[in-house]
Design a protein around this motif. Structure first.
Motif, PDB file in Angstrom:
ATOM      1  N   UNK A  54       0.859  -1.181   0.000  1.00  0.00           N
ATOM      2  CA  UNK A  54       0.000   0.000   0.000  1.00  0.00           C
ATOM      3  C   UNK A  54       0.895   1.232   0.000  1.00  0.00           C
ATOM      4  N   UNK A  55       0.628   2.146  -0.898  1.00  0.00           N
ATOM      5  CA  UNK A  55       1.459   3.334  -1.062  1.00  0.00           C
ATOM      6  C   UNK A  55       1.476   4.221   0.183  1.00  0.00           C
ATOM      7  N   UNK A  56       0.437   4.163   1.008  1.00  0.00           N
ATOM      8  CA  UNK A  56       0.406   4.981   2.220  1.00  0.00           C
ATOM      9  C   UNK A  56       1.535   4.604   3.180  1.00  0.00           C
ATOM     10  N   UNK A  57       1.952   3.360   3.149  1.00  0.00           N
ATOM     11  CA  UNK A  57       3.071   2.941   3.998  1.00  0.00           C
ATOM     12  C   UNK A  57       4.376   3.547   3.482  1.00  0.00           C
ATOM     13  N   UNK A  58       4.573   3.522   2.179  1.00  0.00           N
ATOM     14  CA  UNK A  58       5.761   4.169   1.598  1.00  0.00           C
ATOM     15  C   UNK A  58       5.774   5.653   1.920  1.00  0.00           C
ATOM     16  N   UNK A  59       4.609   6.279   1.836  1.00  0.00           N
ATOM     17  CA  UNK A  59       4.491   7.710   2.114  1.00  0.00           C
ATOM     18  C   UNK A  59       4.854   8.009   3.579  1.00  0.00           C
ATOM     19  N   UNK A  60       4.419   7.151   4.488  1.00  0.00           N
ATOM     20  CA  UNK A  60       4.731   7.349   5.905  1.00  0.00           C
ATOM     21  C   UNK A  60       6.236   7.279   6.150  1.00  0.00           C
ATOM     22  N   UNK A  61       6.911   6.370   5.492  1.00  0.00           N
ATOM     23  CA  UNK A  61       8.361   6.260   5.640  1.00  0.00           C
ATOM     24  C   UNK A  61       9.040   7.499   5.073  1.00  0.00           C
ATOM     25  N   UNK A  62       8.578   7.940   3.913  1.00  0.00           N
ATOM     26  CA  UNK A  62       9.160   9.125   3.274  1.00  0.00           C
ATOM     27  C   UNK A  62       8.976  10.366   4.150  1.00  0.00           C
ATOM     28  N   UNK A  63       7.774  10.530   4.701  1.00  0.00           N
ATOM     29  CA  UNK A  63       7.508  11.676   5.582  1.00  0.00           C
ATOM     30  C   UNK A  63       8.336  11.570   6.858  1.00  0.00           C
ATOM     31  N   UNK A  64       8.483  10.367   7.379  1.00  0.00           N
ATOM     32  CA  UNK A  64       9.305  10.164   8.581  1.00  0.00           C
ATOM     33  C   UNK A  64      10.749  10.585   8.344  1.00  0.00           C
ATOM     34  N   UNK A  65      11.300  10.196   7.206  1.00  0.00           N
ATOM     35  CA  UNK A  65      12.676  10.596   6.876  1.00  0.00           C
ATOM     36  C   UNK A  65      12.782  12.122   6.762  1.00  0.00           C
ATOM     37  N   UNK A  66      11.812  12.720   6.082  1.00  0.00           N
ATOM     38  CA  UNK A  66      11.833  14.179   5.957  1.00  0.00           C
ATOM     39  C   UNK A  66      11.720  14.852   7.320  1.00  0.00           C
ATOM     40  N   UNK A  67      10.899  14.306   8.196  1.00  0.00           N
ATOM     41  CA  UNK A  67      10.744  14.869   9.538  1.00  0.00           C
ATOM     42  C   UNK A  67      12.066  14.802  10.303  1.00  0.00           C
ATOM     43  N   UNK A  68      12.728  13.669  10.245  1.00  0.00           N
ATOM     44  CA  UNK A  68      14.019  13.502  10.926  1.00  0.00           C
ATOM     45  C   UNK A  68      15.023  14.537  10.427  1.00  0.00           C
ATOM     46  N   UNK A  69      14.953  14.836   9.143  1.00  0.00           N
ATOM     47  CA  UNK A  69      15.902  15.764   8.539  1.00  0.00           C
ATOM     48  C   UNK A  69      15.394  17.211   8.516  1.00  0.00           C
ATOM     49  N   UNK A  70      14.271  17.474   9.199  1.00  0.00           N
ATOM     50  CA  UNK A  70      13.756  18.836   9.293  1.00  0.00           C
ATOM     51  C   UNK A  70      12.924  19.282   8.110  1.00  0.00           C
ATOM     52  N   UNK A  71      12.525  18.366   7.232  1.00  0.00           N
ATOM     53  CA  UNK A  71      11.788  18.749   6.026  1.00  0.00           C
ATOM     54  C   UNK A  71      10.298  18.478   6.065  1.00  0.00           C
ATOM     55  N   UNK A  72       9.773  18.028   7.207  1.00  0.00           N
ATOM     56  CA  UNK A  72       8.335  17.794   7.335  1.00  0.00           C
ATOM     57  C   UNK A  72       7.905  18.252   8.723  1.00  0.00           C
ATOM     58  N   UNK A  73       6.653  18.655   8.823  1.00  0.00           N
ATOM     59  CA  UNK A  73       6.131  19.121  10.108  1.00  0.00           C
ATOM     60  C   UNK A  73       5.632  17.930  10.930  1.00  0.00           C
ATOM     61  N   UNK A  74       5.434  18.175  12.203  1.00  0.00           N
ATOM     62  CA  UNK A  74       4.863  17.161  13.078  1.00  0.00           C
ATOM     63  C   UNK A  74       3.459  16.777  12.606  1.00  0.00           C
ATOM     64  N   UNK A  75       2.712  17.744  12.121  1.00  0.00           N
ATOM     65  CA  UNK A  75       1.357  17.479  11.629  1.00  0.00           C
ATOM     66  C   UNK A  75       1.398  16.530  10.426  1.00  0.00           C
ATOM     67  N   UNK A  76       2.349  16.748   9.513  1.00  0.00           N
ATOM     68  CA  UNK A  76       2.497  15.842   8.364  1.00  0.00           C
ATOM     69  C   UNK A  76       2.859  14.437   8.827  1.00  0.00           C
ATOM     70  N   UNK A  77       3.740  14.360   9.806  1.00  0.00           N
ATOM     71  CA  UNK A  77       4.156  13.067  10.334  1.00  0.00           C
ATOM     72  C   UNK A  77       2.970  12.330  10.962  1.00  0.00           C
TER      73      UNK A  77
END
Length: 147
Positions: free
Chosen positions: A80-103
């Motif tokens: 399911x693509x939503x799982x890939x998206x969650x991993x991608x957002x998690x990586x961006x969050x760790x690196x400062x590129x996503x908000x807590x709300x997105x995560x």
């Protein structure tokens, strides 16, 4: 990456894993001697070594990226693509590129997928076989981050 027996003890390890680790180290009680997570991996296996990450200080970013790698190593099972998206957002969050709300939103979507998939998937035996196949990947990912 290291920790100490005292730090591990603060997190109330299971008696079986604790006893096993002390025996492997030839010790009878906890202390503040630096202890490599690779030693814990060798002694107790990947499940306990991952659990011990809660007793590691100063490596939050590295541990979060390791979690992303773990998730990526089994994401194909979810299909399911939503799982890939969650991993991608998690990586961006760790690196400062996503908000807590997105995560939080990505995590909720992935959890919904996981719950639906759990009910729709095959038997426990099939899940166990898939888990066993992925265990070696987890060990390699763990070694990459803690070495």
């Amino acid at each position: 990456m290291t920790t100490t027996l005292n730090k591990i003890r603060e997190h109330s390890p299971c008696q079986e894993g604790w006893t096993k680790l002390l025996a492997f180290l030839n010790k009878t009680q906890s202390d503040d001697e630096e202890l490599s997570l690779l030693t814990i991996l060798e002694s107790n296996g990947i499940d306990d070594a991952i659990w011990v990450l809660r007793a590691v200080e100063g490596h939050d970013r590295k541990i979060r990226l390791m979690a992303c790698d773990f998730a990526e190593s089994v994401v194909h099972l979810a299909k399911d693509e939503r799982c890939n998206k969650a991993i991608e957002v998690s990586r961006r969050y760790v690196n400062g590129g996503a908000t807590l709300e997105e995560l939080v939103a990505a995590r909720a979507a992935a959890r919904a997928t996981a719950s639906a998939a759990a009910w729709a998937t095959a038997s426990a035996a099939a899940r166990d076989a898939a888990w066993a196949a992925e265990k070696q990947k987890q060990i390699e990912i763990f070694k990459k981050y803690v070495s």
